[in-house]
Write a protein that holds these residues in place. Sequence first.
Motif, mmCIF file in Angstrom:
data_model
loop_
_atom_site.group_PDB
_atom_site.id
_atom_site.type_symbol
_atom_site.label_atom_id
_atom_site.label_comp_id
_atom_site.label_asym_id
_atom_site.label_seq_id
_atom_site.Cartn_x
_atom_site.Cartn_y
_atom_site.Cartn_z
ATOM 1 N N ALA A 107 -9.841 4.434 5.917
ATOM 2 C CA ALA A 107 -8.899 4.273 6.813
ATOM 3 C C ALA A 107 -8.251 5.382 7.723
ATOM 4 N N ALA A 108 -8.833 6.632 6.934
ATOM 5 C CA ALA A 108 -8.440 7.797 8.091
ATOM 6 C C ALA A 108 -9.420 7.773 9.092
ATOM 7 N N ASP A 109 -10.460 7.342 8.705
ATOM 8 C CA ASP A 109 -11.738 7.420 9.724
ATOM 9 C C ASP A 109 -11.607 6.202 10.588
ATOM 10 N N ASP A 110 -10.632 5.405 10.686
ATOM 11 C CA ASP A 110 -10.548 4.158 11.475
ATOM 12 C C ASP A 110 -11.502 3.198 11.305
ATOM 13 N N LEU A 111 -12.107 3.207 10.071
ATOM 14 C CA LEU A 111 -13.229 1.992 9.743
ATOM 15 C C LEU A 111 -12.658 1.005 9.456
ATOM 16 N N LEU A 112 -11.494 0.703 8.760
ATOM 17 C CA LEU A 112 -11.048 -0.615 8.046
ATOM 18 C C LEU A 112 -9.963 -1.240 8.975
ATOM 19 N N TYR A 113 -10.050 -2.530 9.007
ATOM 20 C CA TYR A 113 -8.975 -3.302 9.634
ATOM 21 C C TYR A 113 -7.648 -3.395 8.532
ATOM 22 N N PRO A 114 -6.421 -3.222 9.133
ATOM 23 C CA PRO A 114 -5.461 -3.182 8.481
ATOM 24 C C PRO A 114 -5.534 -4.727 7.536
ATOM 25 N N ALA A 115 -4.648 -4.480 6.456
ATOM 26 C CA ALA A 115 -4.968 -5.876 5.637
ATOM 27 C C ALA A 115 -4.181 -7.226 6.302
ATOM 28 N N LYS A 116 -3.174 -6.823 6.930
ATOM 29 C CA LYS A 116 -2.398 -8.135 7.621
ATOM 30 C C LYS A 116 -2.885 -8.642 8.623
ATOM 31 N N ASP A 117 -4.301 -8.080 9.239
ATOM 32 C CA ASP A 117 -4.963 -8.576 10.325
ATOM 33 C C ASP A 117 -6.274 -9.356 9.689
ATOM 34 N N VAL A 118 -6.645 -9.286 8.576
ATOM 35 C CA VAL A 118 -7.566 -10.047 8.086
ATOM 36 C C VAL A 118 -7.222 -11.152 6.770
ATOM 37 N N VAL A 119 -6.014 -11.360 6.445
ATOM 38 C CA VAL A 119 -5.578 -12.386 5.844
ATOM 39 C C VAL A 119 -4.295 -13.216 6.335
ATOM 40 N N SER A 120 -3.882 -14.293 6.003
ATOM 41 C CA SER A 120 -3.013 -15.268 6.490
ATOM 42 C C SER A 120 -1.823 -14.794 5.975
ATOM 43 N N SER A 121 -0.426 -14.926 6.717
ATOM 44 C CA SER A 121 0.667 -14.447 6.024
ATOM 45 C C SER A 121 1.182 -15.016 4.761
ATOM 46 N N ASP A 122 0.657 -16.168 4.260
ATOM 47 C CA ASP A 122 0.816 -16.794 2.981
ATOM 48 C C ASP A 122 -0.144 -15.886 2.098
ATOM 49 N N THR A 123 -1.205 -15.625 2.353
ATOM 50 C CA THR A 123 -1.990 -14.829 1.346
ATOM 51 C C THR A 123 -1.400 -13.397 1.167
ATOM 52 N N TYR A 124 -0.913 -12.909 2.100
ATOM 53 C CA TYR A 124 -0.625 -11.465 2.003
ATOM 54 C C TYR A 124 0.725 -11.477 1.342
ATOM 55 N N SER A 125 1.649 -12.214 1.448
ATOM 56 C CA SER A 125 2.877 -12.341 0.719
ATOM 57 C C SER A 125 2.669 -12.600 -0.880
ATOM 58 N N ASP A 126 1.435 -13.221 -1.115
ATOM 59 C CA ASP A 126 1.195 -13.575 -2.349
ATOM 60 C C ASP A 126 0.911 -12.390 -3.445
ATOM 61 N N PHE A 127 0.717 -11.398 -2.901
ATOM 62 C CA PHE A 127 0.249 -10.025 -3.501
ATOM 63 C C PHE A 127 1.406 -9.454 -4.272
ATOM 64 N N GLN A 128 1.224 -9.043 -5.345
ATOM 65 C CA GLN A 128 2.395 -8.293 -6.198
ATOM 66 C C GLN A 128 2.757 -7.039 -5.337
ATOM 67 N N ASP A 129 4.072 -6.692 -5.035
ATOM 68 C CA ASP A 129 4.441 -5.614 -4.198
ATOM 69 C C ASP A 129 3.841 -4.331 -4.509
ATOM 70 N N ALA A 130 3.822 -4.034 -5.908
ATOM 71 C CA ALA A 130 3.497 -2.851 -6.708
ATOM 72 C C ALA A 130 1.940 -2.674 -6.228
ATOM 73 N N PHE A 131 1.361 -3.736 -6.072
ATOM 74 C CA PHE A 131 -0.291 -3.612 -6.019
ATOM 75 C C PHE A 131 -0.383 -3.347 -4.542
ATOM 76 N N LEU A 132 0.497 -3.891 -3.644
ATOM 77 C CA LEU A 132 0.163 -3.750 -2.131
ATOM 78 C C LEU A 132 0.813 -2.151 -1.606
ATOM 79 N N ALA A 133 1.699 -1.700 -2.557
ATOM 80 C CA ALA A 133 1.835 -0.327 -2.259
ATOM 81 C C ALA A 133 0.550 0.690 -2.459
ATOM 82 N N ASN A 134 0.015 0.398 -3.687
ATOM 83 C CA ASN A 134 -1.132 1.232 -3.860
ATOM 84 C C ASN A 134 -2.389 1.061 -3.152
ATOM 85 N N ALA A 135 -2.077 0.208 -1.979
ATOM 86 C CA ALA A 135 -3.321 0.010 -0.945
ATOM 87 C C ALA A 135 -2.793 0.433 0.353
ATOM 88 N N GLU A 136 -1.648 1.059 0.470
ATOM 89 C CA GLU A 136 -1.077 1.661 1.730
ATOM 90 C C GLU A 136 -1.370 3.185 2.058
#
Length: 414
Positions: A107-136
């Motif tokens: 991510a620091a090397d700007d190689l990855l898409y932000p997660a919100k750009d490659v999943v629908s809003s329904d899929t994104y909101s289905d992740f447990q908040d604590a796990f998403l925080a570990n992916a930020e």
Amino acid sequence: MKKSHRFGAIALAAAATLTLASCGFGGGSSGGDASGKTTLNLLVPSYSDNTQGLWEDVISGFEKANPDIAVELEVQSWDNLESVIATKIQGGEAPDIYNGGPFAGFAADDLLYPAKDVVSSDTYSDFQDAFLANAEVDGTAYALPLIASARALFVNNALLEQAGVAAPPTNWDELLDAATKVSALGGGVAGYGMPLGSEEAQAEAAVWLWGGGGSFGDASEITVDDPANLPGAEQIKKMIDAGATQADPGSTNRSPLMDIFVQGKIGMQVGLPPTVGQIAENNPELDYSIVPIPTKDGSAFTLGVMDQLMAFKNDDSKKDAITKFFDYYYSADVYVPWVQTEGFLPVTKSGAEALSGEEALKPFLDVLPDAQFYPSTNPKWSATDGAFKSLFGQIQTKPAQDVLTEIQAQADAG
């Protein structure tokens, strides 16, 4: 001692032995093939003998539902995975989708898409908040949680009983005493299985360093050489020097060592939920317990591990296809059976709900929210992880502080 699973048991048929299976691909530079299909390259690690078949089933269903998209799969062992992804990136052939651990450096090397750009809003909101925080990183998720797991101590009840140990240990003194007594039984038996080899040295290190009150740091700082980590490092040497472990822990990997536990030749070893399935598959008569990991003072501690899926920004024409693949994979009827078969814990709300009635999973699901995780959102975590894998095994022959200092230096160098 009768068999008692204080952390619960999962009746799984999947074996957890890491295997190498590959069907290479040529990189992620082209958006389509001669037939006009969009081709996605998917690089994943092998979690078990089932991994390749599970992904092939997912791909088959996805391609049937999306005939204009093809997915090419490559499966690598965890031992090889990080060198493979590094080589591909250096060669300009990063996969479109990657299943791995460390991601903040990408991510620091700007190689990855932000997660919100490659999943629908329904899929994104289905992740447990604590796990998403570990992916930020800096408040933006650059990876999608894939699976989670909690660690626990697997205990061979019969061996402890033969050694005159009345109950599983809860602290380091009890663990050293019990493991030494089990090793003294002879016949190729080891008291405690200590895998310090390259496969997952960072996990065994965390069990001890964090269990003594230390940490590896956080999103802003890596702190391997913090004095709080020294008690755990020195306890490792104490276990080895006392003959409480198998021979040559520094070059022993977790998966083959767990095979030996399953065979009944190790008294105690830290394991994962899939270990239960491995035992059911290969030695169902094994008399064992699952108990909390012993710590310096007996206080509660759980090591949590979360792996991720991430999408490399190789070709913007592929972004819609990547989104379709992620949305398909994380749908409950696809994702839940995948997680169940691999023997891990779901990271989605719908997945947790679907498995809420499984009593065997409940103890793991209960402890996971309070688990300690690697500082994977720190851009230097990838280098730190690699340093543990290449250097930590030396702790059996070198001063503990020297090993921690060398790991810190390699981490800082990035």
